[in-house]
Each structure stands twice: as C-alpha cells, then as structure tokens.
Enzyme design. Structure first.
Site, PDB file in Angstrom:
ATOM      1  N   THR A 286      10.543   1.570  -7.827  1.00 42.21           N
ATOM      2  CA  THR A 286      11.513   2.555  -8.309  1.00 42.21           C
ATOM      3  C   THR A 286      11.986   2.246  -9.721  1.00 42.21           C
ATOM      4  OG1 THR A 286      12.239   2.862  -6.032  1.00 42.21           O
ATOM      5  CG2 THR A 286      13.654   3.741  -7.749  1.00 42.21           C
TER       6      THR A 286
ATOM      7  N   GLU B 161      18.486  -6.913  -3.139  1.00 37.07           N
ATOM      8  CA  GLU B 161      18.519  -6.945  -1.681  1.00 37.07           C
ATOM      9  C   GLU B 161      19.585  -7.924  -1.204  1.00 37.07           C
ATOM     10  OE1 GLU B 161      16.756  -4.869   0.043  1.00 37.07           O
ATOM     11  OE2 GLU B 161      15.450  -4.156  -1.582  1.00 37.07           O
TER      12      GLU B 161
ATOM     13  N   THR C  92      -0.034  -5.660   2.175  1.00 37.15           N
ATOM     14  CA  THR C  92       1.093  -6.114   2.991  1.00 37.15           C
ATOM     15  C   THR C  92       1.265  -5.215   4.214  1.00 37.15           C
ATOM     16  OG1 THR C  92       2.694  -4.808   1.716  1.00 37.15           O
ATOM     17  CG2 THR C  92       2.265  -7.070   0.988  1.00 37.15           C
TER      18      THR C  92
ATOM     19  N   GLY D  82       6.850  -2.917  -5.774  1.00 38.58           N
ATOM     20  CA  GLY D  82       8.180  -2.851  -6.354  1.00 38.58           C
ATOM     21  C   GLY D  82       8.782  -4.226  -6.562  1.00 38.58           C
ATOM     22  N   ASP D  83      10.024  -4.259  -7.046  1.00 40.55           N
ATOM     23  CA  ASP D  83      10.692  -5.529  -7.289  1.00 40.55           C
ATOM     24  C   ASP D  83      10.815  -6.347  -6.006  1.00 40.55           C
ATOM     25  OD1 ASP D  83      10.987  -5.085  -9.995  1.00 40.55           O
ATOM     26  OD2 ASP D  83      12.997  -4.251  -9.830  1.00 40.55           O
TER      27      ASP D  83
ATOM     28  N   ASP E 147      14.931 -20.274 -21.172  1.00 42.40           N
ATOM     29  CA  ASP E 147      15.810 -21.285 -21.770  1.00 42.40           C
ATOM     30  C   ASP E 147      16.572 -22.111 -20.750  1.00 42.40           C
ATOM     31  OD1 ASP E 147      17.639 -19.454 -20.859  1.00 42.40           O
ATOM     32  OD2 ASP E 147      18.778 -19.315 -22.730  1.00 42.40           O
TER      33      ASP E 147
ATOM     34  N   PRO F  36       0.798  -1.233   0.000  1.00 40.98           N
ATOM     35  CA  PRO F  36       0.000   0.000   0.000  1.00 40.98           C
ATOM     36  C   PRO F  36       0.827   1.278   0.000  1.00 40.98           C
ATOM     37  CG  PRO F  36      -0.036  -1.009   2.173  1.00 40.98           C
ATOM     38  CD  PRO F  36       0.657  -1.988   1.260  1.00 40.98           C
ATOM     39  N   THR F  37       2.139   1.165   0.247  1.00 41.12           N
ATOM     40  CA  THR F  37       2.993   2.356   0.260  1.00 41.12           C
ATOM     41  C   THR F  37       3.788   2.518  -1.026  1.00 41.12           C
ATOM     42  OG1 THR F  37       4.862   1.196   1.282  1.00 41.12           O
ATOM     43  CG2 THR F  37       3.228   2.170   2.757  1.00 41.12           C
TER      44      THR F  37
ATOM     45  N   ILE G 100       7.561  -8.260  -5.551  1.00 42.36           N
ATOM     46  CA  ILE G 100       7.498  -9.345  -6.525  1.00 42.36           C
ATOM     47  C   ILE G 100       8.411 -10.493  -6.101  1.00 42.36           C
ATOM     48  CG2 ILE G 100       7.882  -9.981  -8.940  1.00 42.36           C
ATOM     49  CD1 ILE G 100       7.324  -7.015  -9.634  1.00 42.36           C
TER      50      ILE G 100
END
Length: 326
Positions: free
Chosen positions: A95, A277, A41, A68-69, A218, A11-12, A72
């Site tokens: 970002t 991260e 979340t 964001g990533d 692949d 939500p942020t 995901i």
C-alpha cells in the site's frame, strides 16, 4: 561457487502483480549472477519469516522480500537474529511501501524494482530491535501510532493511502495524551504525550518529510515525541511536515537522535507499533543495530546525507583494486 537467491513473495500483494511477473523477476536475478528460486508465502503465521530463516541457514547469498512492508518486516525478522545474514533486496507491492520509498526503489513496476540489483549498489542498513522483535522503518507508541494497524487490510489493498487518511480522520477525535516515561541516550521525558516515534528512514505513512535529516546507517534512531493531543495543533504540525519539515523545531514536539530508548507507560496501557503492525505492549527497550543487513538500493538517486557515502566508496574502490589484480 554459484551464488543463490531466494525470492520470498506474497502472491496476493499488489493485486497479484508479483505472481503475474514472477518469471521476468527471476530472469532479472539470473542476469545478475544468482541462481534464483521463488517461494510464495501462505496464510500460515510467520510464513515469510520462517522461509527467510531457512534460506539463510541453507546458505543463500541473497534473499529478496517481495510484497508490502509487512512481508519485508517478516523477512528482516527471519534473518536479523542470525550470525550469517544474506544480502537483502526488496520488490514493493503493497500500500504505502515506505521502505521502498526510502531506498528509491521503483514502486509501480515489480520488474523495474528487481532491476535495481543489476546496478550492484548496496549499503549496510541499520535495523531496529524492540524486545525480541526487529523493525526496519518505524517503532512507536501512543494512540496516533495505532492508525496503521487499525485500518482493515482489505481497505489498504483497495484504497491504498486514502484508507489511512479516512481512518485518521475517524481516529483524531479519540486522541488523548498518555503518561509516558521515555529514557534515551542523553535525556529522559516524563509527562503526557500523544505519541512517540523512532524512525529509521525518512518515509512514514507515505510522508517523506517527517524525518528530513534521516540517515540509514549511522546507528541512530530519530526520536519524535508529540506532546500535544489537541486536534488543531496536530493538524498544524502536519502542515509543517508537508511544508518542508519545519516541525522539527516546534516546541510541541521533541526531536532527537538516539541509539536506544526505554519506553514505559505510567498509568495507561501503551501499545507498540512496529512497521505498521501491533508489536506488543510497553514497557519495551529499543536498540539500533548499526549497519546490520547489507541491502540493495538505488544509491544514485538517494540523498547523500541518507547513507555514509565515504564507506560505500571505500568498499567500491577496494573491490575495483582487487579486480585489477586479476
């Protein structure tokens, strides 16, 4: 039986754009034939990951990772270890949004991103495993890879990609080579390097030419080892990246395809970066899980070399033939 979708959203993220557009986003997935619900979340650790695991075990057909990533990545980690893995869709609101960029999903408007599901285009995406964790975009080691998690989260939100550039300029003078022992499919590297990368898509840190020949299904990582730690030479390599991916033939890097890698430090401690991260310390083994998660994507606009179009077309033809039997 009615198909069900669970939207797991931060939500942020994206200055609360997801929260503001959630009703419209839910309506899009309802239009696509999914009975849809949402989960916001919380600050609790692994909030998105735990909800993804719960939803998968509850039999949801689709999990939508919205944020964001990092969000995901958490959702991928929540389902990648399961025998039953729902389909995934993503709505970017972070970002750099590297993963959305690679799948050609709109990054400016979350409702437009949700509408990709209406095209009904999916493919089976490779997922990387690093020790007992999973990643969908990059893994790496060395001082250069520490950039992404060295940028404070508030700077990422406010200044976006500019924050990475500013932090990168600060970090460059501190770069030094690390003695590495890297074993991959058809060889071994032993020596000093400032960084190694295992890329799964063509988009890393907002740059789309670092892996110009990326394939998403692949079963191989693209491995890049940057041997030089000279600031001027690193900037020269970056210039080659920006001018059409000419870095892949440069003698200062090793550019290979491999399905696995074992990374060991020799003397220095080597931190591992997973999707931007901190992911633990080497030694670590990386394995490519070929075509592990079925993912919605904007296949019409993706480069043909990015996925195995033959298998996609074969599946589509089979579905069409079955529909004609009705």
């Amino acid at each position: 039986m009615q198909k069900r979708a669970r939207v797991i959203y931060n939500p942020t993220s994206g200055r609360e754009a997801l929260k503001q557009n959630m009703i419209d986003i839910l309506n899009v997935f309802e239009e696509a034939g999914y009975e849809t619900s949402a989960y916001a979340t919380t600050p609790e650790e692994n909030s998105a990951k735990n909800e993804a695991t719960r939803a998968a075990k509850a039999g949801f057909d689709l999990i939508v990772a919205a944020g964001g990533d990092g969000t995901i990545n958490e959702v991928v980690n929540g389902i990648a270890f399961l025998d039953y893995r729902p389909k995934m869709a993503i709505i970017p609101a972070g970002t750099t949004n590297d993963f959305a960029r690679a799948l050609h999903i709109p990054r400016e408007n979350p409702v437009d991103a949700a509408k990709i599901v209406l095209k009904n285009q999916t493919f089976n995406m490779d997922i990387g495993k690093a020790g007992n964790k999973y990643f969908m975009n990059i893994a790496g080691g060395g001082l250069l890879t520490e950039l992404t998690y060295d940028v404070p989260s508030n700077l990422k939100t406010i200044f976006g990609y500019l924050a990475y550039l500013v932090k990168g300029a600060e970090l460059l003078p501190r770069i030094k080579p690390i003695d590495m022992n890297l074993e991959y499919d058809d060889g071994k590297f032993e020596g000093k390097a400032s960084m190694f990368l295992l890329a799964m898509t063509n988009s890393i840190g907002g740059l789309e030419r670092i892996v110009p020949d990326a394939s998403l299904d692949d079963g191989n990582f693209t491995m890049i080892i940057v041997k030089t730690s000279n600031i001027i030479e690193i900037l020269q390599l970056l210039a080659k990246v920006l001018s059409g991916g000419r870095h892949i033939n440069d003698s200062r890097i090793i550019y290979k395809k491999t399905s696995k890698l074992i990374a060991r430090p020799v003397n220095d401690k080597m931190q591992i970066n997973l999707d931007g991260e901190y992911g633990g310390d080497a030694p670590m083994e990386f394995v490519n899980l070929k075509q592990h998660i079925e993912m919605y994507a904007n296949l019409d606009s993706m480069p043909k070399k990015a996925i195995s179009y033959d298998s996609v077309e074969a599946e589509k033809q089979f579905i069409d033939e079955v529909d004609n039997l009705k």
